[in-house]
Design a protein around this motif. Sequence first.
Motif, mmCIF file in Angstrom:
data_model
loop_
_atom_site.group_PDB
_atom_site.id
_atom_site.type_symbol
_atom_site.label_atom_id
_atom_site.label_comp_id
_atom_site.label_asym_id
_atom_site.label_seq_id
_atom_site.Cartn_x
_atom_site.Cartn_y
_atom_site.Cartn_z
ATOM 1 N N ILE A 138 24.383 -7.400 38.945
ATOM 2 C CA ILE A 138 25.021 -8.046 38.642
ATOM 3 C C ILE A 138 25.026 -9.197 37.537
ATOM 4 N N THR A 139 24.398 -9.763 37.746
ATOM 5 C CA THR A 139 24.256 -11.046 36.220
ATOM 6 C C THR A 139 24.313 -10.077 34.912
ATOM 7 N N PRO A 140 23.093 -9.090 34.916
ATOM 8 C CA PRO A 140 23.502 -8.274 33.282
ATOM 9 C C PRO A 140 24.383 -7.300 33.444
ATOM 10 N N LEU A 141 24.643 -7.287 34.126
ATOM 11 C CA LEU A 141 26.823 -6.925 34.046
ATOM 12 C C LEU A 141 27.619 -8.169 33.055
ATOM 13 N N ILE A 142 26.964 -8.478 33.780
ATOM 14 C CA ILE A 142 27.637 -10.046 33.483
ATOM 15 C C ILE A 142 27.642 -10.101 31.858
ATOM 16 N N GLY A 143 26.057 -9.948 31.463
ATOM 17 C CA GLY A 143 25.727 -10.320 29.963
ATOM 18 C C GLY A 143 26.303 -9.219 29.145
ATOM 19 N N ALA A 144 26.230 -7.928 29.885
ATOM 20 C CA ALA A 144 27.032 -6.488 29.008
ATOM 21 C C ALA A 144 27.975 -6.953 28.600
ATOM 22 N N ILE A 145 28.869 -7.012 29.377
ATOM 23 C CA ILE A 145 30.331 -7.811 29.477
ATOM 24 C C ILE A 145 31.019 -8.684 28.437
ATOM 25 N N THR A 146 29.591 -10.137 28.218
ATOM 26 C CA THR A 146 29.606 -10.721 27.092
ATOM 27 C C THR A 146 28.856 -10.766 26.107
ATOM 28 N N GLY A 147 28.624 -9.641 26.292
ATOM 29 C CA GLY A 147 27.821 -9.579 24.522
ATOM 30 C C GLY A 147 26.680 -9.209 24.287
ATOM 31 N N GLY A 148 25.549 -8.628 25.779
ATOM 32 C CA GLY A 148 24.373 -9.372 25.640
ATOM 33 C C GLY A 148 23.715 -11.154 26.243
ATOM 34 N N ARG A 149 25.571 -11.753 26.486
ATOM 35 C CA ARG A 149 24.280 -13.015 26.535
ATOM 36 C C ARG A 149 25.183 -13.430 27.853
ATOM 37 N N GLN A 150 23.464 -13.638 28.515
ATOM 38 C CA GLN A 150 24.086 -14.143 30.191
ATOM 39 C C GLN A 150 24.065 -15.312 29.949
ATOM 40 N N PRO A 151 24.907 -15.929 30.970
ATOM 41 C CA PRO A 151 25.142 -17.046 31.346
ATOM 42 C C PRO A 151 24.360 -18.085 31.550
ATOM 43 N N ASN A 152 24.235 -18.955 30.911
ATOM 44 C CA ASN A 152 22.614 -20.425 31.094
ATOM 45 C C ASN A 152 23.005 -21.423 30.735
ATOM 46 N N PHE A 153 23.173 -22.919 30.970
ATOM 47 C CA PHE A 153 23.666 -23.678 30.590
ATOM 48 C C PHE A 153 22.895 -24.542 31.805
ATOM 49 N N ALA A 154 21.418 -24.463 31.546
ATOM 50 C CA ALA A 154 20.186 -24.964 31.624
ATOM 51 C C ALA A 154 20.244 -26.724 31.195
ATOM 52 N N GLU A 155 20.353 -26.097 29.591
ATOM 53 C CA GLU A 155 19.929 -27.708 28.448
ATOM 54 C C GLU A 155 20.565 -28.048 28.429
ATOM 55 N N TYR A 156 21.832 -27.731 29.217
ATOM 56 C CA TYR A 156 22.794 -29.616 28.850
ATOM 57 C C TYR A 156 23.219 -30.245 29.641
ATOM 58 N N SER A 157 23.251 -30.851 28.882
ATOM 59 C CA SER A 157 22.732 -32.830 29.781
ATOM 60 C C SER A 157 23.641 -33.653 29.173
ATOM 61 N N PHE A 158 23.242 -35.110 29.678
ATOM 62 C CA PHE A 158 23.831 -35.809 28.678
ATOM 63 C C PHE A 158 22.828 -37.402 29.305
ATOM 64 N N THR A 159 22.357 -38.996 28.610
ATOM 65 C CA THR A 159 22.466 -39.234 29.069
ATOM 66 C C THR A 159 22.489 -40.317 28.817
ATOM 67 N N ILE A 160 23.131 -41.440 30.055
ATOM 68 C CA ILE A 160 23.029 -42.833 29.804
ATOM 69 C C ILE A 160 22.135 -43.707 30.756
ATOM 70 N N ASN A 161 21.845 -45.058 29.855
ATOM 71 C CA ASN A 161 21.365 -46.044 29.870
ATOM 72 C C ASN A 161 19.256 -45.617 30.093
ATOM 73 N N GLY A 162 19.314 -44.508 29.359
ATOM 74 C CA GLY A 162 17.894 -43.948 29.909
ATOM 75 C C GLY A 162 17.560 -42.565 31.029
ATOM 76 N N SER A 163 18.774 -42.600 32.123
ATOM 77 C CA SER A 163 19.058 -42.089 32.987
ATOM 78 C C SER A 163 19.447 -40.845 32.411
ATOM 79 N N GLN A 164 18.915 -39.022 32.190
ATOM 80 C CA GLN A 164 19.409 -37.840 32.104
ATOM 81 C C GLN A 164 19.935 -37.124 32.864
ATOM 82 N N PHE A 165 20.564 -36.828 33.052
ATOM 83 C CA PHE A 165 22.175 -35.971 33.491
ATOM 84 C C PHE A 165 22.251 -34.343 33.265
#
Length: 139
Positions: free
Chosen positions: A38-65
């Motif tokens: 299923i995930t490679p199928l999604i990647g094929a539909i979206t132009g070879g990119r598989q969704p990966n949001f692991a690096e998205y984050s923000f920091t407040i007062n030294g705490s990383q979310f």
Amino acid sequence: MGGFKKFLLRGNIVELAVAVIIGATFSGLVQALVTDLITPLIGAITGGRQPNFAEYSFTINGSQFKYGDFLNHLLTFLVVSAVVYWLIVAPMTRLISLFDHDKKVTTKQCPECLTDIPTEARRCAACTVELVPDSEKPR
């Protein structure tokens, strides 16, 4: 000690153990289906990119979310849920309804108190109203 032995050998505990083992194995099967197909199928539909949001984050007062990791898990949950529903639940529901379709009706509701009673009952056990059995009704 005899009570403990009786508890362990009771049918329910064995059935539960089998269900847990089958469930764990089935979980691996569904995860492999989603990861390998299923995930490679999604990647094929979206132009070879598989969704990966692991690096998205923000920091407040030294705490990383790491909200990106949460999004990855949320998407995985949604994809696995959709696969389980469309490939297992929906077909099984349809299959069960085919077998239940031929099942003979054995109860009906009392017109007075709405209690379930046998179809051939002459009197309701709950409210004692007189009934006409289905076999004696004019057709």
